[in-house]
Design an enzyme around this catalytic site. Structure first.
Site, short mmCIF file in Angstrom:
data_model
loop_
_atom_site.label_atom_id
_atom_site.label_comp_id
_atom_site.label_asym_id
_atom_site.label_seq_id
_atom_site.Cartn_x
_atom_site.Cartn_y
_atom_site.Cartn_z
N ARG A 96 18.99 30.98 71.66
CA ARG A 96 19.30 30.15 72.88
C ARG A 96 20.58 30.53 73.58
NH1 ARG A 96 21.07 23.46 73.71
NH2 ARG A 96 21.63 23.76 75.70
N ASN A 150 11.21 22.11 73.63
CA ASN A 150 11.16 22.66 74.85
C ASN A 150 10.65 23.98 74.70
OD1 ASN A 150 12.14 21.03 76.55
ND2 ASN A 150 14.12 21.05 75.87
N CYS A 172 9.77 13.91 77.08
CA CYS A 172 11.16 14.38 77.60
C CYS A 172 11.90 13.02 77.72
CB CYS A 172 10.97 15.36 78.82
SG CYS A 172 12.41 15.92 79.29
N HIS A 202 11.19 18.89 83.56
CA HIS A 202 12.35 19.45 84.15
C HIS A 202 12.06 19.96 85.44
CE1 HIS A 202 14.36 20.28 80.04
NE2 HIS A 202 13.98 19.08 80.15
N TYR A 256 17.52 18.64 86.70
CA TYR A 256 17.34 19.87 86.74
C TYR A 256 17.08 20.41 88.10
CZ TYR A 256 17.30 20.04 81.69
OH TYR A 256 17.61 20.02 80.30
C1 G6P Z 1 18.18 17.23 78.26
C2 G6P Z 1 16.67 17.67 78.38
C3 G6P Z 1 16.31 18.03 77.02
C4 G6P Z 1 17.07 19.15 76.55
C5 G6P Z 1 18.43 18.86 76.43
C6 G6P Z 1 19.50 19.76 75.75
O1 G6P Z 1 18.14 16.26 77.57
O2 G6P Z 1 15.85 16.90 78.77
O3 G6P Z 1 15.04 18.78 77.16
O4 G6P Z 1 16.82 19.38 75.06
O5 G6P Z 1 18.95 18.28 77.65
O6 G6P Z 1 20.84 19.28 75.66
P1 G6P Z 1 21.77 20.07 74.88
O7 G6P Z 1 22.94 18.98 74.28
O8 G6P Z 1 21.11 20.62 73.62
O9 G6P Z 1 22.30 21.06 76.10
#
Ligand code: G6P
Length: 441
Positions: A96, A150, A172, A202, A256
């Site tokens: 990531r 995701n 989601c 998103h 998003y």
């Molecule tokens: C949001 C999205 C999720 C994603 C998450 C990431 O909730 O809807 O799809 O996984 O954010 O959160 P993070 O704490 O990993 O940045």
């Protein structure tokens, strides 16, 4: 005779697992879960053990009779499963970090599920989900696949297009998060709020917003023109919308959409964070280290509130509510990623869309939403084209298709920059992209 449900969670060592366990505990009277199998890969073993032991303490403290099994053997776990949930991250947080940093180096937004980062997460994840589907065909062909991994929309569409598993639902937390956000803006109980959602994961819009069945969309839009009020997620820096823009848009954007309607400001914000301390992957890594320290505590037997600093708040609620409604044929309305089947008439019938659905024992039945409003339709169509190219590239390992996906993404400014970023990311992630290396790229 088999009594109770067998749930298999792939990516069971995730820091989010206590969310899910809490959900199953809360619904235990109505959803008879007998066993939960948490599965992970060798690199995730330590986390699996820590979080798995916490899960065991949680069910014990709650006094529910759910067996927790921990394993690295996915096939063993999948045998006769009723529901398979997927929440894995190929390449873990290091991957990531690369998805976020490499585009930023070239002045392009670096985000987990949008732009080049979203493309590469799809390229790494889709071959793995298709492997899981092949194993499910053999070991639990009647199970439901509930995917949280995701990019959830693209992963769902890849399963629909490239596997024989049709009992798949992508989930989601954005829709449920937006309903909670509206409830708190209006000061009403979240159960009274319902949003008609349509779009892509998103990239979803609230076409109308109701409290007790009465439309309050104009009131909500009006409240959101106050720069101090917003509906957002922990992982997205909220910036107030231009009031006149929001009124003209006339539908509720999701958090998003900041990346698309405020591209310049969001990029500047990310670049600032990148230079000052690191990208979201680094923030999350720190949060995870803290969480896993807490999870190790043998006296901890509940989901710690610190988990709410992650973007995935309300996952447990969304996931367990969905499984419960499928299991009981509840026919309530929830928003999930599923085959469009004409519900959004301006998108292909065989595409995955994120849309409000009636949840039945034979799966989600999307509500007819008609055409998307013309002013938002263009962006959604462009993202759908990007998604198709990304999915096809993930399956074929075809370089040109991957370049096409990168170049048509609206967050990437040119074909030349697309190629530079693509080449660098293919190299950086090559360990997790065998479909490309086999072709000598
Ligand atoms: C949001 C999205 C999720 C994603 C998450 C990431 O909730 O809807 O799809 O996984 O954010 O959160 P993070 O704490 O990993 O940045």
């Amino acid at each position: 005779m088999k009594t109770g449900l067998k749930i298999v969670t792939i990516g069971g060592g995730s820091s989010y697992t206590p969310e899910l366990i809490e959900g199953f505990i809360n619904y235990h009277n109505e959803l008879p879960v007998r066993e939960i199998w948490l599965v992970d890969v060798e690199e995730g073993k330590e986390k699996l053990d820590i979080v798995g032991n916490l899960a065991k303490r949680m069910v014990k403290k709650a006094g529910v009779s759910i067996e927790i099994h921990l394993t690295l053997d996915r096939k063993e776990a999948l045998k006769s499963a009723d529901f398979v949930t997927t929440q894995f991250r190929v390449g873990m947080l290091d991957a990531r970090g690369k998805d976020e940093r490499i585009p930023l180096k070239h002045g392009v937004l670096g985000q987990e599920t949008n732009g080049p980062g979203g493309l590469f997460k799809a390229l790494r994840t889709i071959p793995v989900i298709l492997d899981i589907c092949r194993e499910m065909e053999e070991l639990c062909p009647n199970a439901w696949l509930i995917n949280f991994t995701n990019p959830a929309g693209m992963v769902t569409e890849a399963v629909l297009r490239y596997s024989t598993i049709k009992k798949v639902v992508g989930l989601c937390n954005v829709p449920i998060g937006m309903e909670m956000g509206v409830a708190s803006l209006l000061g009403v109980d979240p159960n009274r709020v319902r949003i008609n959602f349509a779009g892509l994961n998103h990239m979803v819009y609230g076409l109308d917003v109701f409290v007790d069945g009465v439309s309050v969309k104009d009131q909500v839009i009006s409240l959101l023109t106050d720069p101090d009020k917003s509906i957002t997620m922990q992982n997205i820096h909220a910036m107030g919308w231009e009031p006149e823009f929001l009124k003209a848009l006339d539908v509720l954007p999701c958090p998003y959409h900041h990346y698309y309607y405020k591209s310049g400001e969001m990029l500047a914000e990310e670049l600032k964070n990148f230079k000052e301390g690191g990208t979201r992957a680094e923030v999350v890594k720190k949060l995870e280290d803290e969480l896993f320290e807490l999870y190790k505590d043998p006296n901890l037997a509940i989901k710690p509130p610190q988990l709410e600093k992650r973007g995935g708040a309300y996952y447990s609620e969304a996931a367990v509510r969905l499984i419960h409604s499928i299991y009981t044929d509840k026919r309530d309305i929830q928003t999930v990623n599923t085959r469009n089947n004409g519900a959004i008439s301006s998108l292909p019938a065989d595409s995955a869309v994120e849309v409000s659905c009636i949840i039945t024992s034979t799966g989600p039945k999307p509500l007819a939403m008609g055409e998307l409003p013309i002013y938002v339709n263009g962006l959604v169509q462009q993202i759908k084209s990007f998604e198709r190219a990304a999915i096809d590239a993930a399956v074929s390992g075809d370089y040109r298709t991957a370049l096409l996906a990168m170049s048509i993404n609206p967050l990437v400014p040119s074909d030349r920059i697309a190629k530079i970023i693509l080449d660098e990311m293919l190299e950086a992630h090559k360990k997790y992209l065998p479909q490309f290396s086999m072709k000598g790229v």
